[in-house]
Motif scaffolding. Structure first.
Motif: not given
Length: 415
Positions: A342-355, A357-371
């Motif tokens: 099993r070779s799994i790649h994940n990537i996450e982008f997160a932001s903590k903005l000032k009030n 504004f909300p905190e948010f994250s964007f995540t991609i798991r199994n980036l290469t779609n290995s199944i």
């Protein structure tokens, strides 16, 4: 804390499941009380966990006959930990835990309860912490007493443990520990998990003796290296194996031995970049008296495992990349069948903005779609060729393909 999920099931690569569905829900409620002073500390936790699994195969796509079942597993527990700061050199402690567990499986086609089981598990821990050589040497010891009560048995088990930590300098420390452990089978191991695991009601609690030792070298605030060795001797160890239908079943292995080496590198050249690399080598042996299994490798114990994480972080945003590699491992006790690596790649982008504004994250798991991966159709007869096999986790459940998650969090106090 509640979670509800409904979706289809992953069938084999040659079988598409169009009507079968699995609905799961998880609800956790907890409360905590703490009291800390210069003389003592007290902490008490209460919790209630409810898990539900409903498998709907009324279309008879998996088992060749209709199945519609609901399984409910719940746990009600209390635990406490108390410390007395007797002196600068000795801190005695007392810990205790008690939890009641209940499992019920209902056949919704017949509207009847097929399995009803409950038990009580309690633990008492009497410990002490000693400091010597101006706090450079630390020793921890504890005696754990387990009480395991079911409808059929009543078991008392003693499990001592001890550890030593030596701080040679600000850059170097070493530790060693030894313990005896006890673990009863979980309700899911006993009665199964609808859609992924077959239960084994004959399971016995597992016990083990474990020793580990290691060193940590901290070159400076930017880099550290940790190296450790572990060795475990187990009795009646609960390990998952797969049957011919690729369904996972927990089994007791009479005697086992597992040893390995772990290496971890932490490197932070500056405030905005961090890199962590971990590598584990594991050697396992089945010490069963059964000839075809004796000294074979244990199922679901890969030889190599690697974890790599790189994080770039600024004041308001961060980007993190993870790569996880797990070596092939056998899925049966006779070491005939290998699971794909099993070779799994994940990537996450997160932001903590000032009030505001909300905190948010964007995540991609199994980036290469290995199944899937090509494997031998029959390992004992390589001339039969290969086939596509689903890449699965340690319980044999096929890995999900590429997944995308978006999370937004608001803090009411900040608003």
């Amino acid at each position: 804390n509640s979670h509800l999920q409904r979706g289809g099931l992953a069938g084999s690569i040659n079988m598409e499941l169009k009507k079968t569905s699995l609905q799961t829900s998880r609800h956790l409620s907890s409360a905590q009380w703490m009291d800390v002073s210069s003389l003592f500390s007290h902490q008490i936790d209460l919790w209630h966990l409810m898990e539900n699994y409903q498998l709907d195969d009324r279309g008879a796509e998996i088992f060749g006959g209709q199945q519609w079942q609901r399984q409910q597993v719940q746990q009600l527990g209390i635990r406490g930990h108390h410390q007395l700061f007797y002196s600068d050199h000795w801190i005695p402690s007392l810990g205790w835990t008690s939890r009641w567990e209940d499992s019920k499986t209902q056949n919704l086609l017949q509207n009847e309860i097929e399995i009803q089981d409950n038990r009580l598990i309690s633990q008492l821990q009497i410990g002490s912490q000693f400091f010597f050589l101006a706090d450079r040497l630390e020793e921890n010891s504890a005696l754990q007493i387990y009480h395991f009560h079911t409808q059929e048995e009543d078991t008392l088990f003693l499990a001592p443990k001890t550890s030593i930590l030596f701080r040679y300098s600000d850059q170097f420390l070493a530790w060693s520990s030894a313990n005896r452990s006890f673990r009863p089978p979980t309700m899911l191991e006993l009665h199964g998990n609808q859609g992924s695991m077959i239960g084994n009601p004959d399971l016995q609690p597992e016990t083990a003796h474990t020793f580990d030792t290691g060193i940590l070298w901290k070159r400076n605030e930017h880099m550290s290296i940790q190296s450790s060795y572990f060795h475990r001797w187990g009795q009646d160890s609960i390990i998952l194996i797969q049957n011919a239908q690729k369904q996972s079943i927990p089994k007791n292995f009479t005697k086992i031995r597992v040893q390995g080496i772990e290496q971890v590198l932490n490197f932070r050249p500056n405030d905005w970049l961090a890199w962590t690399l971990g590598l584990t080598w594991t050697h396992s042996q089945n010490l069963s008296n059964i000839e075809v299994q004796h000294k074979k490798k244990l199922p679901n114990v890969p030889i190599w495992n690697l974890e790599n994480q790189i994080k770039v972080e600024q004041k308001y945003v961060s980007l993190q990349y993870n790569w996880s590699f797990t070596d092939q491992n056998y899925t049966d006790a006779t070491n005939y069948y290998l699971s794909p690596s099993r070779s799994i790649h994940n990537i996450e982008f997160a932001s903590k903005l000032k009030n505001p504004f909300p905190e948010f994250s964007f995540t991609i798991r199994n980036l290469t779609n290995s199944i899937t991966e090509e494997t031998l159709l029959e390992p004992r007869q390589p001339n039969l060729g290969t086939r596509s096999q689903a890449i699965s986790d340690f319980i044999g459940y096929p890995l999900s393909g590429r997944q995308i998650f978006f999370t937004a969090t608001w803090n009411a106090k900040k608003l």
